[in-house]
Design a protein around this motif. Structure first.
Motif, short mmCIF file in Angstrom:
data_model
loop_
_atom_site.label_atom_id
_atom_site.label_comp_id
_atom_site.label_asym_id
_atom_site.label_seq_id
_atom_site.Cartn_x
_atom_site.Cartn_y
_atom_site.Cartn_z
N GLY A 15 2.53 -17.52 3.80
CA GLY A 15 3.74 -18.21 4.24
C GLY A 15 4.90 -18.07 3.28
N ILE A 16 4.75 -17.27 2.23
CA ILE A 16 5.82 -17.08 1.23
C ILE A 16 6.79 -16.03 1.75
CG2 ILE A 16 6.36 -16.46 -1.13
CD1 ILE A 16 3.53 -17.28 -1.91
N GLU A 17 8.05 -16.39 1.84
CA GLU A 17 9.03 -15.47 2.37
C GLU A 17 9.23 -14.28 1.44
OE1 GLU A 17 13.69 -15.49 3.93
OE2 GLU A 17 12.72 -17.35 3.24
N GLY A 18 9.26 -13.08 2.01
CA GLY A 18 9.52 -11.88 1.23
C GLY A 18 8.27 -11.15 0.77
N VAL A 19 7.09 -11.74 0.96
CA VAL A 19 5.86 -11.06 0.53
C VAL A 19 4.92 -10.82 1.70
CG1 VAL A 19 5.99 -12.06 -1.77
CG2 VAL A 19 4.64 -13.21 -0.03
N ASP A 20 5.39 -11.09 2.92
CA ASP A 20 4.55 -10.84 4.08
C ASP A 20 4.67 -9.38 4.50
OD1 ASP A 20 7.24 -11.48 4.66
OD2 ASP A 20 6.76 -11.60 6.79
N PHE A 21 3.55 -8.78 4.86
CA PHE A 21 3.51 -7.38 5.27
C PHE A 21 3.11 -7.29 6.74
CE2 PHE A 21 2.63 -7.20 0.68
CZ PHE A 21 3.57 -6.27 0.27
N SER A 22 3.77 -6.41 7.47
CA SER A 22 3.35 -6.13 8.83
C SER A 22 2.09 -5.28 8.79
CB SER A 22 4.45 -5.38 9.57
OG SER A 22 4.64 -4.08 9.01
N ALA A 62 0.91 -2.80 5.84
CA ALA A 62 -0.39 -2.97 5.22
C ALA A 62 -1.21 -1.69 5.28
CB ALA A 62 -1.15 -4.12 5.88
N ALA A 63 -1.13 -0.99 6.42
CA ALA A 63 -1.85 0.28 6.56
C ALA A 63 -1.31 1.32 5.58
CB ALA A 63 -1.74 0.79 8.00
N SER A 64 0.00 1.34 5.41
CA SER A 64 0.62 2.30 4.49
C SER A 64 0.24 2.00 3.04
CB SER A 64 2.14 2.26 4.64
OG SER A 64 2.52 2.61 5.96
N ILE A 65 0.14 0.73 2.69
CA ILE A 65 -0.28 0.36 1.34
C ILE A 65 -1.73 0.71 1.12
CG2 ILE A 65 -0.60 -1.59 -0.24
CD1 ILE A 65 1.76 -2.94 1.24
N GLY A 66 -2.57 0.45 2.12
CA GLY A 66 -3.99 0.73 2.00
C GLY A 66 -4.29 2.19 1.73
N ILE A 67 -3.49 3.10 2.28
CA ILE A 67 -3.78 4.52 2.14
C ILE A 67 -3.66 4.99 0.69
CG2 ILE A 67 -1.49 5.53 2.44
CD1 ILE A 67 -4.74 6.66 4.18
N ILE A 68 -3.04 4.18 -0.17
CA ILE A 68 -3.01 4.52 -1.60
C ILE A 68 -4.43 4.69 -2.12
CG2 ILE A 68 -2.36 3.69 -3.91
CD1 ILE A 68 -0.07 2.15 -2.63
N PHE A 104 -9.43 0.34 3.29
CA PHE A 104 -9.55 -0.75 4.25
C PHE A 104 -9.60 -2.12 3.58
CE2 PHE A 104 -11.17 3.13 6.22
CZ PHE A 104 -10.38 3.16 7.36
N VAL A 105 -10.15 -2.19 2.36
CA VAL A 105 -10.11 -3.45 1.62
C VAL A 105 -8.67 -3.81 1.27
CG1 VAL A 105 -10.70 -4.54 -0.59
CG2 VAL A 105 -12.44 -3.28 0.68
N THR A 106 -7.91 -2.82 0.84
CA THR A 106 -6.52 -3.07 0.48
C THR A 106 -5.67 -3.39 1.70
OG1 THR A 106 -6.81 -1.53 -1.35
CG2 THR A 106 -4.57 -2.16 -0.82
N PHE A 107 -5.97 -2.75 2.81
CA PHE A 107 -5.29 -3.07 4.07
C PHE A 107 -5.46 -4.55 4.41
CE2 PHE A 107 -6.05 -3.75 8.66
CZ PHE A 107 -4.75 -3.58 9.13
N LEU A 108 -6.70 -5.03 4.30
CA LEU A 108 -6.97 -6.44 4.58
C LEU A 108 -6.28 -7.34 3.55
CD1 LEU A 108 -10.77 -6.24 5.49
CD2 LEU A 108 -8.83 -6.48 7.05
N GLY A 109 -6.27 -6.90 2.27
CA GLY A 109 -5.60 -7.67 1.23
C GLY A 109 -4.12 -7.80 1.48
N ALA A 110 -3.48 -6.68 1.93
CA ALA A 110 -2.05 -6.73 2.23
C ALA A 110 -1.78 -7.64 3.43
CB ALA A 110 -1.53 -5.32 2.51
N CYS A 111 -2.66 -7.58 4.42
CA CYS A 111 -2.50 -8.46 5.59
C CYS A 111 -2.61 -9.93 5.18
CB CYS A 111 -3.57 -8.14 6.64
SG CYS A 111 -3.33 -6.56 7.48
N ALA A 112 -3.45 -10.20 4.18
CA ALA A 112 -3.67 -11.58 3.74
C ALA A 112 -2.40 -12.22 3.20
CB ALA A 112 -4.77 -11.64 2.69
N PHE A 113 -1.47 -11.41 2.66
CA PHE A 113 -0.23 -11.96 2.12
C PHE A 113 0.61 -12.61 3.22
CE2 PHE A 113 -1.17 -9.46 -1.63
CZ PHE A 113 -0.65 -10.25 -2.64
N SER A 114 0.42 -12.14 4.46
CA SER A 114 1.16 -12.74 5.57
C SER A 114 0.72 -14.18 5.82
CB SER A 114 0.97 -11.90 6.84
OG SER A 114 1.44 -10.59 6.64
N LEU A 115 -0.49 -14.52 5.37
CA LEU A 115 -1.01 -15.86 5.60
C LEU A 115 -0.51 -16.86 4.57
CD1 LEU A 115 -4.73 -14.90 6.39
CD2 LEU A 115 -2.86 -15.25 8.02
#
Length: 412
Positions: A163-170, A174-180, A150-161
């Motif tokens: 504003g850099i094109e190509g590094v934003d995660f839906s 983000a959920a799929s990355i977090g499950i790692i 869940f920490v990583t899920f939030l971290g992946a979501c933070a990349f969407s904030l």
């Protein structure tokens, strides 16, 4: 002369269609990456049972003109138009069966959620839940170790904030990355194939690579978060567990988890079915088949098709680098979560619980439990933590499956 012209034209046509004339630098790089993964699997023995077929599948899918895997048939593409078309129409199974390559056909086992649950069936046949039953508090440690998800899920979501094109995660990505952070390869494949199939290759490689590196990643965190005195704590022997308890456990867990998180039922249900086979003592043939032949066959197919999703187009992106970095964060927070809760439990118990067993709450069975034993025995040679650590370790298997079910329920 006419015969020579025909022969020459045939050679030219053959050369033009060969991989040597059509390979791109990106494909060449991906084939080199597959060689690196083969080296890690064969020479360094990093999770070879799955990393080796993943590496070979990666090589196959990047050979120009082989046509063994067509990611666009499954919506696996960074192209928004392909993803949108897939979201609207789904998989055209007729096209896959008639025009697909070998790996397209095998990938249906991932897409239809067949392979990961069957892997869990085999794991259940090989798992002894006795340490968890003898010490039910271990379940809390397995749950705490899911903090990394869940920490990583939030971290992946933070990349969407950013504003850099190509590094934003839906949210799905983000959920799929977090499950790692669950340190469970089949669970990561199960969830990612549902939510973000375009990231499947990157996430699978990251998950299995970090699972192999558990003996490297965990000890520094364990020493940082515990004192020498805590690491030397000797725990009392676990009570014996009856056969009746071991038979009731898989049935009870399946019912409880299925009613609370129905989306986790495919993984937890098959895990517990395998364990019931093992503990019942009346289906030895099924246990041997599920834990050996079936497990090996599914491992080969699963690893190869997961590697096949790592095409140059999908793998060579900035997102892949971010996924690798977030995967490491996930493992670190998962380890820390289990350790910190174990420290609290140690205080509440009056110093009877060695906090090192908390690090085994990640689902890397039995490697994480062995790391707890190794670190503990270095501080106190008479310390034997393996069985105590197996409780949180097998609890982590259940915990990661439940976490995947929760994320699938929310974002699926």
């Amino acid at each position: 002369m006419e015969i020579l012209d025909v022969f020459w034209n045939a050679l030219v046509a053959l050369a033009q269609k060969s991989g040597f004339c059509n390979i791109t630098p990106q494909q060449g790089f991906m084939i080199a990456v597959s060689f690196l993964l083969m080296y890690l699997a064969i020479v360094r023995k990093f999770e070879p049972l799955l990393l080796l077929p993943i590496a070979f599948g990666m090589m196959l899918t990047n050979i120009p003109g082989a046509n063994m895997f067509h990611p666009e048939m499954f919506g696996i593409s960074p192209d928004p138009a392909i993803a949108a078309n897939f979201a609207e129409n789904g998989v055209n199974y007729g096209e896959v069966l008639h025009n697909g390559g070998l790996l397209d056909i095998l990938y249906l086992g991932v897409k239809l959620q067949i392979f990961p649950p069957l892997i869990f069936l085999g794991i259940g046949c090989m798992t002894d839940f006795g340490p968890l039953i003898a010490n039910p508090k271990s379940l809390l440690l397995g749950a705490a170790a899911q903090l990394g998800i869940f920490v990583t899920f939030l971290g992946a979501c933070a990349f969407s904030l950013t504003g850099i094109e190509g590094v934003d995660f839906s949210f799905k990505e983000a959920a799929s990355i977090g499950i790692i952070g669950g340190a469970d390869g089949p669970t990561a494949i199960f969830l990612t194939s549902k939510l973000a199939p375009q990231l499947l290759g990157s996430i699978a490689v990251a998950a299995y690579s970090y699972m192999a590196l558990v003996p490297v990643i965990q000890p520094p965190i364990m020493k940082l978060l515990t004192t020498k005195k805590e690491r030397a704590i000797v725990m009392e022997s676990l009570r014996p567990v009856t056969k009746r308890e071991k038979i009731i456990f898989p049935v009870a867990v399946t019912l409880i988890v299925a009613f609370i998180v129905p989306d986790a039922t495919p993984l937890v249900g098959m895990l517990m079915l395998g364990n019931l086979f093992r503990e019942s003592g009346v289906v030895d043939r099924l246990v041997k088949t599920a834990s050996n032949e079936l497990m090996n066959i599914i491992t080969i197919m699963l690893g190869t098709v997961v590697g096949a999703t790592a095409t140059a187009e999908n793998f060579l992106t900035v997102k892949t680098l971010i996924i690798v970095a977030l995967g490491l964060i996930a493992f670190c927070f998962g380890t820390a979560g289990g350790l910190l809760l174990a420290k609290i439990m140690n205080k509440l118990s009056g110093g009877k619980i060695n906090p090192l067993i908390g690090s085994a709450g990640v689902s890397a069975v039995p490697m994480a439990a062995r790391v707890s034993q190794t670190v503990g025995s270095k501080e106190n040679p008479s310390n034997f933590l393996l069985m105590h650590a197996m409780g949180p370790n097998v609890a982590g298997v259940i915990g990661s499956a439940v976490a995947a079910g929760v994320l699938l329920n929310i974002f699926g």
